[in-house]
Design an enzyme around this catalytic site. Structure first.
Site, mmCIF file in Angstrom:
data_model
loop_
_atom_site.group_PDB
_atom_site.id
_atom_site.type_symbol
_atom_site.label_atom_id
_atom_site.label_comp_id
_atom_site.label_asym_id
_atom_site.label_seq_id
_atom_site.Cartn_x
_atom_site.Cartn_y
_atom_site.Cartn_z
ATOM 1 N N TRP A 176 44.049 29.657 41.169
ATOM 2 C CA TRP A 176 43.311 29.508 42.417
ATOM 3 C C TRP A 176 42.582 28.175 42.476
ATOM 4 O O TRP A 176 42.594 27.494 43.504
ATOM 5 C CB TRP A 176 42.356 30.678 42.578
ATOM 6 C CG TRP A 176 41.590 30.792 43.861
ATOM 7 C CD1 TRP A 176 40.328 31.294 43.986
ATOM 8 C CD2 TRP A 176 41.999 30.455 45.192
ATOM 9 N NE1 TRP A 176 39.934 31.284 45.306
ATOM 10 C CE2 TRP A 176 40.947 30.770 46.071
ATOM 11 C CE3 TRP A 176 43.168 29.893 45.725
ATOM 12 C CZ2 TRP A 176 41.004 30.553 47.448
ATOM 13 C CZ3 TRP A 176 43.232 29.675 47.102
ATOM 14 C CH2 TRP A 176 42.166 30.005 47.941
ATOM 15 N N LYS A 206 38.520 44.487 46.740
ATOM 16 C CA LYS A 206 39.945 44.605 47.067
ATOM 17 C C LYS A 206 40.816 44.605 45.821
ATOM 18 O O LYS A 206 41.894 45.217 45.810
ATOM 19 C CB LYS A 206 40.353 43.495 48.030
ATOM 20 C CG LYS A 206 40.101 42.070 47.511
ATOM 21 C CD LYS A 206 41.287 41.458 46.837
ATOM 22 C CE LYS A 206 40.941 40.117 46.218
ATOM 23 N NZ LYS A 206 42.146 39.366 45.812
ATOM 24 N N SER A 208 50.661 39.502 43.575
ATOM 25 C CA SER A 208 49.269 39.841 43.261
ATOM 26 C C SER A 208 49.148 40.304 41.816
ATOM 27 O O SER A 208 49.806 41.256 41.398
ATOM 28 C CB SER A 208 48.785 40.945 44.208
ATOM 29 O OG SER A 208 47.664 41.617 43.688
ATOM 30 N N GLU A 257 40.842 40.577 37.613
ATOM 31 C CA GLU A 257 39.426 40.842 37.877
ATOM 32 C C GLU A 257 39.142 42.316 38.142
ATOM 33 O O GLU A 257 38.064 42.823 37.810
ATOM 34 C CB GLU A 257 38.944 40.006 39.074
ATOM 35 C CG GLU A 257 38.938 38.502 38.844
ATOM 36 C CD GLU A 257 37.704 38.012 38.100
ATOM 37 O OE1 GLU A 257 37.056 38.815 37.398
ATOM 38 O OE2 GLU A 257 37.400 36.812 38.210
#
Length: 334
Positions: free
Chosen positions: A16, A195, A258, A284
């Protein structure tokens, strides 16, 4: 980049951090990218690639990588913090003396700190002494590999200081990456932290062979949990209905790219936590399910999906047992 320093420091050369460094460079900025390992920085500078974390993405020459935090932070008035949530505090404690006064500090991490139950913006303020208007959050449906391929994407830049938010928005606004500003830092962070947990649940369902009805139910009821927690903390419900809530949730729950969903799939197929972890970078949601559940409990917010994921990841419950537990709950109105 009007309104923002020509040099931005991105602290963290994971997928990221590297992808956002590329966005900033593609938007016309000069970017210093800090990597924890010198060999990663050297490889980026010599080959223009980061194969360990973002393979296949050619990085612009306006990105300079370094393993020297002092070099990275020197003169930067905007610092993007791209380290994992549970290492944010330790890294900031090392970097705090090097941070230029008044710099805009931007969290890229999605999680709640274990023990303190702080959001990342709160950790940043606690460690650095920054004023809340100095701290921003970037969050949304942003799979790093897709952004590195210049596929169209949108994100949220949340900051209580509208001037800083707009400056960041301009800095990130490229031909393929569209940022929207929002003053709701709490909602933006809660959407991003929660999420990943729901994506783990979706992955588990896929891993044991369940279909789209199950996934849709998990996503929808997961959103209900996120909204309950967010509003209890003072978030705006509209934020959680937007890119930082629904958008991020759908992307993370449905994409095979993902990490959290892929990790959940491995657990659903019967792999152990340790075995699944060997195949993935930082996931995470595995840690966040513990801290988010504790945070929810402190506000008397019910989060049954989060509780089920926590039991699978940390209490030895099987995925089949978790499904039985959820389906056996008392019926109630939606």
């Amino acid at each position: 980049m009007a309104g923002i320093a020509s040099t931005v420091a991105v602290m963290g050369a994971g997928a990221w951090g590297t992808a956002l460094a590329k966005v900033l460079a593609d938007a016309g900025g000069e970017v210093t990218l800090w990597a924890r390992r010198a060999e990663v920085a050297d490889q980026i500078n010599t080959t223009r690639y980061n194969p360990d974390y973002l393979p296949g993405a050619l990085l612009p020459p306006s990105i300079h990588a370094t393993a020297d935090a002092e070099e990275a932070l020197g003169g930067a008035s905007t610092v993007l913090l791209g380290v994992p949530a549970q290492t944010m505090r330790a890294n900031l404690e090392r970097w705090a003396p090097l941070l230029p006064e008044g710099a805009t500090l931007v969290s890229l991490a999605k999680g709640i700190e274990l023990g303190t139950l702080m959001r990342m913006s709160q950790v940043i303020i606690s460690v650095t002494g920054a004023e809340p208007p100095q701290v921003a959050v970037i969050s949304g449906p942003n799979l790093a590999s897709e952004i590195a391929e210049c596929q169209p994407a949108a994100t949220v830049v949340a900051c209580s200081d509208s001037g800083r938010a707009v400056a960041l928005q301009r800095a990130l606004n490229s031909g393929y990456f569209r940022p929207y500003t929002n003053a709701d830092v709490v909602g933006t962070e809660i959407g991003g932290a929660c999420k990943n947990i729901i994506a783990l649940a979706c992955g588990m369902a896929v891993g044991i062979g369940l279909g789209e009805n199950t996934a849709a139910a998990i996503i929808t009821r997961g959103l209900a949990e996120i909204i309950r927690l967010g509003t209890a903390l003072g978030a705006n419900g509209a934020t959680l209905a937007g890119l930082a809530g629904v958008g991020d949730l759908v992307a993370t729950c449905t994409s095979p790219r993902s990490r959290n969903r892929s990790f959940g799939e491995r657990l659903g197929r019967g792999e152990t936590l340790q075995s699944a972890g060997k195949a993935c970078h930082v996931v995470e949601g595995v840690t966040s399910c513990e801290s988010v559940l504790a945070l929810a409990s402190s506000y008397d917010v019910e989060m049954p999906l989060t509780d089920a994921v926590h039991r699978v990841c940390h209490k030895g419950l099987s995925v089949d047992e978790a499904i039985t537990l959820l389906l056996g709950r008392r019926t109630k109105p939606e």
